[in-house]
Write an enzyme that holds these catalytic residues in place. Structure first.
Site, mmCIF file in Angstrom:
data_model
loop_
_atom_site.group_PDB
_atom_site.id
_atom_site.type_symbol
_atom_site.label_atom_id
_atom_site.label_comp_id
_atom_site.label_asym_id
_atom_site.label_seq_id
_atom_site.Cartn_x
_atom_site.Cartn_y
_atom_site.Cartn_z
ATOM 1 N N SER A 256 0.830 -1.189 0.000
ATOM 2 C CA SER A 256 0.000 0.000 0.000
ATOM 3 C C SER A 256 0.879 1.258 0.000
ATOM 4 O O SER A 256 1.766 1.367 -0.844
ATOM 5 C CB SER A 256 -0.915 -0.050 1.229
ATOM 6 O OG SER A 256 -1.991 0.811 1.078
ATOM 7 N N ASP B 79 -8.259 -6.946 -4.607
ATOM 8 C CA ASP B 79 -7.880 -5.604 -4.165
ATOM 9 C C ASP B 79 -8.418 -4.591 -5.172
ATOM 10 O O ASP B 79 -7.914 -4.486 -6.283
ATOM 11 C CB ASP B 79 -6.343 -5.520 -4.066
ATOM 12 C CG ASP B 79 -5.857 -4.182 -3.520
ATOM 13 O OD1 ASP B 79 -6.665 -3.248 -3.397
ATOM 14 O OD2 ASP B 79 -4.653 -4.086 -3.213
ATOM 15 N N HIS C 163 -7.768 -5.506 -0.284
ATOM 16 C CA HIS C 163 -6.468 -4.839 -0.171
ATOM 17 C C HIS C 163 -5.705 -5.316 1.064
ATOM 18 O O HIS C 163 -4.485 -5.420 1.058
ATOM 19 C CB HIS C 163 -6.701 -3.324 -0.111
ATOM 20 C CG HIS C 163 -5.448 -2.533 0.026
ATOM 21 N ND1 HIS C 163 -4.412 -2.621 -0.883
ATOM 22 C CD2 HIS C 163 -5.037 -1.645 0.968
ATOM 23 C CE1 HIS C 163 -3.434 -1.819 -0.500
ATOM 24 N NE2 HIS C 163 -3.790 -1.219 0.616
ATOM 25 N N ASP C 164 -6.432 -5.626 2.116
ATOM 26 C CA ASP C 164 -5.807 -6.096 3.363
ATOM 27 C C ASP C 164 -5.071 -7.435 3.221
ATOM 28 O O ASP C 164 -4.370 -7.835 4.152
ATOM 29 C CB ASP C 164 -6.875 -6.249 4.464
ATOM 30 C CG ASP C 164 -6.889 -5.045 5.396
ATOM 31 O OD1 ASP C 164 -6.045 -4.153 5.213
ATOM 32 O OD2 ASP C 164 -7.743 -5.013 6.298
#
Lengths: 372, 198
Positions: A148, A314, A347-348
């Site tokens: 990220s 994501d 995304h995590d």
């Protein structure tokens, strides 16, 4: 918070000219290390944290008393094996875990900076962190990695210091913050500044805290870190400790309760002004623009070996944005590998127990280290 | 390592830069890297196979040859290898053009649909041929555009592609294909290997 006992700090004496034009000097960088630096000093990995991360990568975070943010990936025998590598991570400037940020005292006015802290960029963040290499006497890192916003720092770092890392692993990231991502960040900032306790950024001196605004910012952002499928499978329409709907505005649904909880615990560990500053740094990030629109030029001076990882679900930093980096590298014949990991954790995914991701990361690092 | 890969490896000089398109588990890549000091890159569509390559320390990009070759600059590799995959693309001509653009030379291998066992299978059994190089049933084969050695030779000639070397493989036997023996090789080789350039 007993900051003094738990936080290691390096005071950067050398003045650093920021992108905004201001210069900072004698400022603290808070850092943590894991594993040990070998005698050749060629086993160091600099890890960059994401928006709400900090230097406490793994093990127990002494401030929050919870596991470090990358505990799945970093530790003895893990993907980033601390038996083998010396892991360094520092809190970004603008942050709130000991590095120079808006909650520090402005040396000119002797008051807390608040919004008088200079607006910082990803470029400023990595330039500040570079001091850690000198501090440890490391001429060349074995690797730099992060997901990220951590990935943005990875890209900026190798662009600024092309011969300072042998391998480069940006994860679930982008070379240019998209309109959608700027929009989500703006939503978070508006939530904070709309809280009357924010008080134009002067809240700590008045012993107030824009906790409600910061919690809403976190809740909105948290949704973007997950996938629709992941949310549906975990929560669906399940009710929170009740048999039926209550026809009111309490948290009827588990997802509501979950988000409220995420918001409330976040407020305890994060500073609202830092949230404004760091999201701004992300929004300003456009590596191609720094090179007249040609992203390849950001990497033309490096011989480092790149490995880029994205995740199928994501939608915040989607595969295509990661692939754009791969394309820019291929067009200059750089050494670049790429894999998109199948995961429904959004995304995590890079922070979670996703075995295909962790094994790819481990294999890449360990095989590259042997060739070292 | 299968004979096909040994033949391909023999066509490549030491210290060259090679792209293996559809590199699968990286067997050929690993051999070229370790025995010929080749600067090797792979492009592979299967996630599992990409993972296998990474576990071997190979540089691989997950991607689709029909879409992802365009990111490589003209003539950025000395050789581009495509092993037994041309027939599986929606548009083999487009892929072939891309191979020849990206590579100074390309090495393309094709399972030969003119092989006598294939012909016999269809002629006598009346069902779609299944052989060692064509192991799948008609309903699950990835192959969309089967061709024979003769078809391929005719095709590349019509597109002004230079053939440097054409080899016929039958089990462990390798032999050269020329204009005089083309009809014969088209019958007795189960695999054709071509070194081409445009």
């Amino acid at each position: 918070m007993n900051i003094e006992t738990n936080i290691k700090t390096l005071i950067v004496k050398k003045p650093l000219k920021l992108d905004c034009g201001k210069t900072i000097k004698d400022f603290p960088i808070a850092y943590e290390t894991y594993g040990s630096l070998n005698s050749k000093k060629d086993n160091a990995i600099l890890v960059f944290h994401a928006l709400t991360g900090d230097q406490f990568v793994t093990g127990l975070n002494p401030m929050t008393k919870k596991d470090g943010w990358w505990s799945y990936a970093v530790g003895p025998d893990k993907a980033i094996d601390t038996n083998k590598y010396f892991v360094i991570c520092s809190n970004v400037i603008g942050g709130c875990m000991g590095s120079y940020g808006p909650s520090h005292i402005n040396p000119d006015t002797k008051n807390i900076f608040g919004t008088n802290f200079p607006v910082i960029t990803i470029n400023d963040i990595v330039n500040a962190q570079y001091s850690l290499l000198d501090h440890f006497g490391i001429d060349k890192l074995f690797s730099i990695t992060g997901g990220s916003m951590g990935g943005m720092q990875v890209l900026q770092f190798i662009s600024n210091f092309p011969d300072k890392s042998k391998t480069v692993v940006p994860i679930a990231t982008t070379s240019s913050h998209s309109a959608q991502n700027i929009a989500f960040n703006e939503l978070g900032r508006q939530a904070i500044t709309a809280d009357s306790n924010w008080n134009d950024g002067n809240y700590s001196s008045k012993n107030i805290n824009p906790g409600k605004g910061l919690a809403v910012a976190r809740m909105a952002a948290h949704i973007t870190y997950l996938s629709k499928k992941g949310l549906q499978e975990k929560f669906g329409r399940k009710l929170q400790e009740r048999e039926d709907l209550k026809f009111g505005f309490d948290a009827d649904f588990q997802i509501e309760s979950y988000l409220r909880y995420q918001g409330s615990v976040f407020v305890d560990r994060f500073d609202a002004n830092s949230y404004l500053y760091i999201t701004r740094a992300m929004d300003y990030f456009d590596l191609a623009k720094q090179f007249n629109g040609n992203l390849s030029n950001a990497f033309k001076n490096t011989k480092a070996k790149f490995f880029i990882i994205s995740f199928t679900s994501d939608w915040l930093y989607p595969t295509q944005e990661n692939k754009d980096i791969v394309i820019a590298l291929n067009s200059i014949g750089a050494d670049v590998g790429f894999v998109e990991i199948e995961s429904d954790k959004g995304h995590d995914s890079f922070l979670l127990d996703v075995p295909d991701f962790l094994s790819a990361l481990k294999n890449f690092l360990d095989k590259s280290y042997i060739e070292n | 390592m299968k004979n096909e890969f040994k033949v391909i490896a023999d066509l490549i000089e030491k210290d060259k830069k090679v792209l293996d398109v559809g590199c699968a588990d990286g067997t050929l890549m690993k051999f070229l890297k370790e025995h010929k000091n080749i600067k090797i890159r792979g492009l592979e569509i299967s996630k599992n196979k990409v993972q296998e390559c990474i576990s071997k320390g190979l540089t691989v990009i997950e991607g689709n040859a029909e879409k992802d070759l365009k990111q490589f600059p003209d003539k950025s590799f000395d050789y581009v290898v495509l092993s037994q995959t041309l027939q599986a693309f929606l548009n083999p001509e487009l892929v072939l053009n891309e191979l020849l653009r990206v590579g100074k030379k390309a090495i393309v291998t094709i399972p030969n649909f003119g092989y006598w066992k294939v012909r016999f299978h269809l002629l006598f059994r009346g069902t779609m041929p299944i052989t060692k190089t064509l192991p799948d049933e008609w309903y699950n084969t990835p192959n969309l555009h089967m061709c024979t050695i003769k078809d391929f030779v005719t095709f590349v000639k019509s597109r002004d592609i230079k053939i440097f070397k054409s080899l016929a493989l039958n089990n462990l036997n390798t032999s050269s294909i020329n204009e005089n023996n083309l009809i014969f090789k088209n019958l007795f080789a189960d695999l054709g290997i071509f070194l081409i350039e445009k």
